[in-house]
Design a protein around this motif. Structure first.
Motif, mmCIF file in Angstrom:
data_model
loop_
_atom_site.group_PDB
_atom_site.id
_atom_site.type_symbol
_atom_site.label_atom_id
_atom_site.label_comp_id
_atom_site.label_asym_id
_atom_site.label_seq_id
_atom_site.Cartn_x
_atom_site.Cartn_y
_atom_site.Cartn_z
ATOM 1 N N PRO A 187 15.180 -47.603 -35.686
ATOM 2 C CA PRO A 187 14.055 -47.690 -34.751
ATOM 3 C C PRO A 187 12.808 -47.014 -35.328
ATOM 4 O O PRO A 187 12.850 -45.835 -35.680
ATOM 5 C CB PRO A 187 14.570 -46.944 -33.510
ATOM 6 C CG PRO A 187 16.060 -47.016 -33.615
ATOM 7 C CD PRO A 187 16.358 -46.954 -35.081
ATOM 8 N N SER A 193 13.167 -43.075 -39.504
ATOM 9 C CA SER A 193 13.116 -44.495 -39.850
ATOM 10 C C SER A 193 11.835 -44.840 -40.585
ATOM 11 O O SER A 193 11.850 -45.570 -41.587
ATOM 12 C CB SER A 193 13.236 -45.345 -38.577
ATOM 13 O OG SER A 193 14.418 -45.039 -37.870
ATOM 14 N N VAL A 217 13.513 -55.656 -41.043
ATOM 15 C CA VAL A 217 14.109 -55.884 -39.727
ATOM 16 C C VAL A 217 14.395 -54.528 -39.087
ATOM 17 O O VAL A 217 15.080 -53.688 -39.677
ATOM 18 C CB VAL A 217 15.416 -56.704 -39.823
ATOM 19 C CG1 VAL A 217 15.947 -57.003 -38.431
ATOM 20 C CG2 VAL A 217 15.180 -57.990 -40.609
ATOM 21 N N GLU A 218 13.873 -54.316 -37.881
ATOM 22 C CA GLU A 218 14.031 -53.043 -37.158
ATOM 23 C C GLU A 218 15.099 -53.164 -36.083
ATOM 24 O O GLU A 218 15.245 -54.219 -35.452
ATOM 25 C CB GLU A 218 12.701 -52.646 -36.514
ATOM 26 C CG GLU A 218 12.789 -51.422 -35.615
ATOM 27 C CD GLU A 218 11.537 -51.207 -34.769
ATOM 28 O OE1 GLU A 218 11.483 -50.206 -34.042
ATOM 29 O OE2 GLU A 218 10.621 -52.064 -34.846
ATOM 30 N N GLY A 219 15.836 -52.085 -35.852
ATOM 31 C CA GLY A 219 16.826 -52.080 -34.775
ATOM 32 C C GLY A 219 17.608 -50.786 -34.744
ATOM 33 O O GLY A 219 17.375 -49.884 -35.555
ATOM 34 N N PRO A 220 18.554 -50.666 -33.823
ATOM 35 C CA PRO A 220 19.350 -49.433 -33.707
ATOM 36 C C PRO A 220 20.156 -49.157 -34.971
ATOM 37 O O PRO A 220 20.504 -50.069 -35.723
ATOM 38 C CB PRO A 220 20.277 -49.715 -32.518
ATOM 39 C CG PRO A 220 19.635 -50.842 -31.775
ATOM 40 C CD PRO A 220 18.911 -51.661 -32.798
ATOM 41 N N TYR A 221 20.479 -47.884 -35.170
ATOM 42 C CA TYR A 221 21.334 -47.487 -36.293
ATOM 43 C C TYR A 221 22.792 -47.768 -35.932
ATOM 44 O O TYR A 221 23.534 -46.861 -35.547
ATOM 45 C CB TYR A 221 21.158 -46.002 -36.597
ATOM 46 C CG TYR A 221 19.901 -45.646 -37.344
ATOM 47 C CD1 TYR A 221 19.660 -46.136 -38.629
ATOM 48 C CD2 TYR A 221 18.965 -44.781 -36.792
ATOM 49 C CE1 TYR A 221 18.517 -45.790 -39.332
ATOM 50 C CE2 TYR A 221 17.810 -44.422 -37.500
ATOM 51 C CZ TYR A 221 17.597 -44.932 -38.758
ATOM 52 O OH TYR A 221 16.456 -44.586 -39.462
ATOM 53 N N GLN A 225 23.987 -53.921 -35.263
ATOM 54 C CA GLN A 225 22.629 -54.292 -35.645
ATOM 55 C C GLN A 225 22.588 -54.744 -37.095
ATOM 56 O O GLN A 225 21.932 -55.743 -37.439
ATOM 57 C CB GLN A 225 21.677 -53.112 -35.435
ATOM 58 C CG GLN A 225 20.296 -53.268 -36.049
ATOM 59 C CD GLN A 225 19.497 -54.435 -35.475
ATOM 60 O OE1 GLN A 225 19.823 -54.952 -34.409
ATOM 61 N NE2 GLN A 225 18.450 -54.848 -36.178
ATOM 62 N N ALA A 229 21.334 -58.443 -37.977
ATOM 63 C CA ALA A 229 20.123 -58.561 -38.799
ATOM 64 C C ALA A 229 20.416 -59.281 -40.112
ATOM 65 O O ALA A 229 19.605 -60.096 -40.578
ATOM 66 C CB ALA A 229 19.552 -57.170 -39.070
#
Length: 340
Positions: A187, A193, A217-221, A225, A229
């Motif tokens: 995030p 991040s 590409v962004e998203g939760p760890y 995800q 992704a």
């Protein structure tokens, strides 16, 4: 029935101050008196009250530790180091899992302060600076922040060089001949991040490469995800030959996606993670990463906090410190030369 120190004194035939000296080691007593007290303690099953002791000494010997997600192996390994170091110095640890929820974190901080913990170790940056720093200004307590800085909070900081680590990971891929390198970021609201993305961009820029917008590409760890992704990248950007993941969980998810799509790793796609969690060495293929001794970071953070607590108790002021850990390459089977 709960026993008291007076019950022990009556059973042993000594004064309750003698019992206190034996239990706390505050004054030497005769060998005979010590044996009588120890025998009375055993017979009565007496357990000293930590609360009563803390009211006298203003110390609880308890550390409050807040982490964003205990299911992430990074924080589990970090906590092991914290607990080992704390136990060795006579401290217990109270662990709080915040799920990156600002309200939950603030609630835990307030509860820990109400329970008079001797110090706080924060591995979480979810709450707004004003909420955490405001609570700690009202009830000051020695504090150390791990990895994720909390803006506006006066505390010692133990962190990883996130930008340098991501740059190192990307340079490793570049050295293998890769030029089309995607980034699975955590995030971007988190400083960690953003720093890791900056390292990826710096390495590409130094190699004269401008990443396409879809390569980030962004998203939760999380593995889920990383899986989702990577499926998207394989479908929309078949030119990608390597992935630089923001943490090892994202990298593990990427390995799963590649396997499902029949993409050989590392023959067709190289994947490198970040953190160096122990689990990364037991997936197939083994996940290359940039990492550090996570347990040692926890031990160091706990040592810094306990030192801060003791300096505070003895009124010995010292400047705040920032300790930076430099990650190193952990080479396994998931990275290889660019496909011909």
């Amino acid at each position: 029935m709960a026993r008291t120190i007076k019950d022990v004194a009556a059973r042993a035939g000594v004064s309750f101050t003698t019992v206190s000296h034996v239990l706390n080691g505050t004054r030497r007593v005769s060998e005979e008196s010590r044996r009588r007290v120890e025998r009375a303690v055993a017979e009565l099953g007496y357990v000293p009250s930590a609360l009563a002791r803390s009211l006298k000494t203003s110390e609880t010997h308890v550390l409050g530790v807040l982490v964003p997600n205990i299911t992430n192996p990074f924080f589990a390994e970090l906590m092991r180091g914290v607990e080992d170091a704390a136990r060795g110095q006579g401290y217990s640890v109270f662990l709080c899992n915040c799920d990156d929820d600002p309200a939950r974190q603030l609630g835990y901080v307030q509860r820990l302060l109400a329970r008079r913990v001797d110090g706080l170790l924060l591995a979480n940056s979810a709450a707004e600076a004003s909420t955490v720093s405001g609570a700690l200004k009202q009830t000051p307590v020695p504090t150390v922040v791990v990895d994720r800085a909390v803006a506006g909070l006066d505390a010692d900081l133990v962190r990883v060089d996130n930008t340098g680590g991501a740059r190192l990971a990307t340079e490793h891929l570049l050295g293998l001949g890769h030029r089309r390198i995607a980034c699975l970021a955590g995030p971007l609201a988190f400083e960690v991040s953003r720093a890791r993305v900056a390292g990826w961009r710096e390495a590409l820029a130094a190699a004269g490469i401008t990443p396409a917008p879809g390569w980030l590409v962004e998203g939760p760890y999380s593995p889920a995800q990383g899986h989702a992704a990577t499926l998207g990248l394989l479908a929309d950007h078949p030119e990608i030959t390597a992935i630089c993941a923001g943490n090892d969980l994202l990298g593990i998810g990427a390995l799963r996606a590649a396997a499902e799509r029949g993409v050989a790793v590392p023959q067709q796609l190289s994947v490198i993670g970040f953190d160096g969690i122990e689990l990364g060495g037991f997936v197939h293929p083994g996940l290359s990463s940039v990492g550090e001794d996570i347990r040692a970071i926890g031990e160091r953070a706990a040592a810094v906090l306990i030192e801060r607590i003791r300096r505070s108790a003895s009124r010995q002021p010292s400047p705040l410190r920032e300790l930076v850990v430099t990650p190193a390459l952990i080479l396994r089977e998931s990275t290889g030369p660019v496909p011909a």
